[in-house]
Structures are given as structure tokens and as C-alpha cells.
Motif scaffolding. Sequence first.
Motif, PDB file in Angstrom:
ATOM      1  N   THR A  32       0.264  -0.500  -3.310  1.00 58.11           N
ATOM      2  CA  THR A  32      -0.828  -1.267  -2.698  1.00 58.11           C
ATOM      3  C   THR A  32      -1.011  -0.859  -1.247  1.00 58.11           C
ATOM      4  O   THR A  32      -2.145  -0.699  -0.775  1.00 58.11           O
ATOM      5  CB  THR A  32      -0.564  -2.775  -2.823  1.00 58.11           C
ATOM      6  OG1 THR A  32      -0.452  -3.107  -4.209  1.00 58.11           O
ATOM      7  CG2 THR A  32      -1.681  -3.584  -2.195  1.00 58.11           C
ATOM      8  N   ALA A  33       0.082  -0.665  -0.529  1.00 55.35           N
ATOM      9  CA  ALA A  33      -0.006  -0.202   0.861  1.00 55.35           C
ATOM     10  C   ALA A  33      -0.662   1.174   0.917  1.00 55.35           C
ATOM     11  O   ALA A  33      -1.498   1.435   1.794  1.00 55.35           O
ATOM     12  CB  ALA A  33       1.374  -0.168   1.504  1.00 55.35           C
ATOM     13  N   MET A  34      -0.289   2.071  -0.005  1.00 54.88           N
ATOM     14  CA  MET A  34      -0.915   3.403  -0.056  1.00 54.88           C
ATOM     15  C   MET A  34      -2.409   3.271  -0.323  1.00 54.88           C
ATOM     16  O   MET A  34      -3.224   3.938   0.327  1.00 54.88           O
ATOM     17  CB  MET A  34      -0.298   4.254  -1.172  1.00 54.88           C
ATOM     18  CG  MET A  34       1.062   4.781  -0.905  1.00 54.88           C
ATOM     19  SD  MET A  34       1.533   5.881  -2.271  1.00 54.88           S
ATOM     20  CE  MET A  34       3.081   5.137  -2.747  1.00 54.88           C
ATOM     21  N   ALA A  35      -2.768   2.422  -1.275  1.00 53.67           N
ATOM     22  CA  ALA A  35      -4.173   2.238  -1.634  1.00 53.67           C
ATOM     23  C   ALA A  35      -4.966   1.694  -0.457  1.00 53.67           C
ATOM     24  O   ALA A  35      -6.071   2.176  -0.164  1.00 53.67           O
ATOM     25  CB  ALA A  35      -4.282   1.301  -2.833  1.00 53.67           C
ATOM     26  N   LEU A  36      -4.428   0.705   0.228  1.00 50.80           N
ATOM     27  CA  LEU A  36      -5.118   0.142   1.386  1.00 50.80           C
ATOM     28  C   LEU A  36      -5.295   1.180   2.491  1.00 50.80           C
ATOM     29  O   LEU A  36      -6.340   1.227   3.158  1.00 50.80           O
ATOM     30  CB  LEU A  36      -4.367  -1.082   1.905  1.00 50.80           C
ATOM     31  CG  LEU A  36      -4.428  -2.302   0.991  1.00 50.80           C
ATOM     32  CD1 LEU A  36      -3.457  -3.378   1.476  1.00 50.80           C
ATOM     33  CD2 LEU A  36      -5.840  -2.842   0.891  1.00 50.80           C
ATOM     34  N   TYR A  37      -4.306   2.044   2.667  1.00 55.55           N
ATOM     35  CA  TYR A  37      -4.418   3.111   3.660  1.00 55.55           C
ATOM     36  C   TYR A  37      -5.547   4.071   3.285  1.00 55.55           C
ATOM     37  O   TYR A  37      -6.406   4.387   4.118  1.00 55.55           O
ATOM     38  CB  TYR A  37      -3.094   3.867   3.767  1.00 55.55           C
ATOM     39  CG  TYR A  37      -3.179   5.079   4.664  1.00 55.55           C
ATOM     40  CD1 TYR A  37      -3.239   4.936   6.046  1.00 55.55           C
ATOM     41  CD2 TYR A  37      -3.210   6.358   4.130  1.00 55.55           C
ATOM     42  CE1 TYR A  37      -3.329   6.046   6.879  1.00 55.55           C
ATOM     43  CE2 TYR A  37      -3.297   7.473   4.957  1.00 55.55           C
ATOM     44  CZ  TYR A  37      -3.355   7.310   6.322  1.00 55.55           C
ATOM     45  OH  TYR A  37      -3.454   8.403   7.130  1.00 55.55           O
ATOM     46  N   VAL A  38      -5.579   4.500   2.034  1.00 49.64           N
ATOM     47  CA  VAL A  38      -6.637   5.415   1.585  1.00 49.64           C
ATOM     48  C   VAL A  38      -7.997   4.750   1.720  1.00 49.64           C
ATOM     49  O   VAL A  38      -8.954   5.357   2.220  1.00 49.64           O
ATOM     50  CB  VAL A  38      -6.378   5.876   0.129  1.00 49.64           C
ATOM     51  CG1 VAL A  38      -7.572   6.605  -0.438  1.00 49.64           C
ATOM     52  CG2 VAL A  38      -5.136   6.738   0.064  1.00 49.64           C
ATOM     53  N   LEU A  39      -8.093   3.509   1.294  1.00 55.83           N
ATOM     54  CA  LEU A  39      -9.374   2.809   1.358  1.00 55.83           C
ATOM     55  C   LEU A  39      -9.824   2.545   2.787  1.00 55.83           C
ATOM     56  O   LEU A  39     -11.019   2.368   3.033  1.00 55.83           O
ATOM     57  CB  LEU A  39      -9.289   1.510   0.565  1.00 55.83           C
ATOM     58  CG  LEU A  39      -9.119   1.696  -0.944  1.00 55.83           C
ATOM     59  CD1 LEU A  39      -8.802   0.365  -1.605  1.00 55.83           C
ATOM     60  CD2 LEU A  39     -10.355   2.336  -1.553  1.00 55.83           C
ATOM     61  N   SER A  40      -8.908   2.529   3.738  1.00 59.09           N
ATOM     62  CA  SER A  40      -9.287   2.306   5.134  1.00 59.09           C
ATOM     63  C   SER A  40     -10.185   3.412   5.663  1.00 59.09           C
ATOM     64  O   SER A  40     -10.926   3.210   6.616  1.00 59.09           O
ATOM     65  CB  SER A  40      -8.046   2.168   6.023  1.00 59.09           C
ATOM     66  OG  SER A  40      -7.395   3.417   6.214  1.00 59.09           O
TER      67      SER A  40
END
Length: 64
Positions: A35-43
Motif C-alpha cells: 500500500t505504501a508503494m502504491a501510494l508513492y506511485v500514485l503520488s
Amino acid sequence: MSVAPALAHSIVNGAQGIWGNMVMPAHSATVEEATAMALYVLSFAGAGVSREFLPCLLYTSDAA
């Protein structure tokens, strides 16, 4: 399912067909790490990165 959890699910479980026929193997990350990786990419979506490069946004109901 919102975008970040959907992307995290693909990271943890692997996916196929989103980027073409290439298989993305499952990652050994925890759901929290994914989830942290996904939020980083989506940022990057708000930083001028074209959404066409984030196909996960195209098949979710809450994409803006």
C-alpha cells in the motif's frame, strides 16, 4: 475498491493483462508495504505524470 488498495493487491498477488501480456509476479511485500508503494506511485499522478501510464486508474470507479 479504491485505487491504492487495488494496486497493492496486484503488487502482493501479481497481475497479468494490465500492461499487456507481460506477467507481473507476486511481490513478497506485506499488504502495508505494498500500500505504501502504491501510494508513492500514485503520488506522481498529481505531479504532471500522464494518467495513461497508470492503467489501474482506468478500471476503478473512483478515478477522477
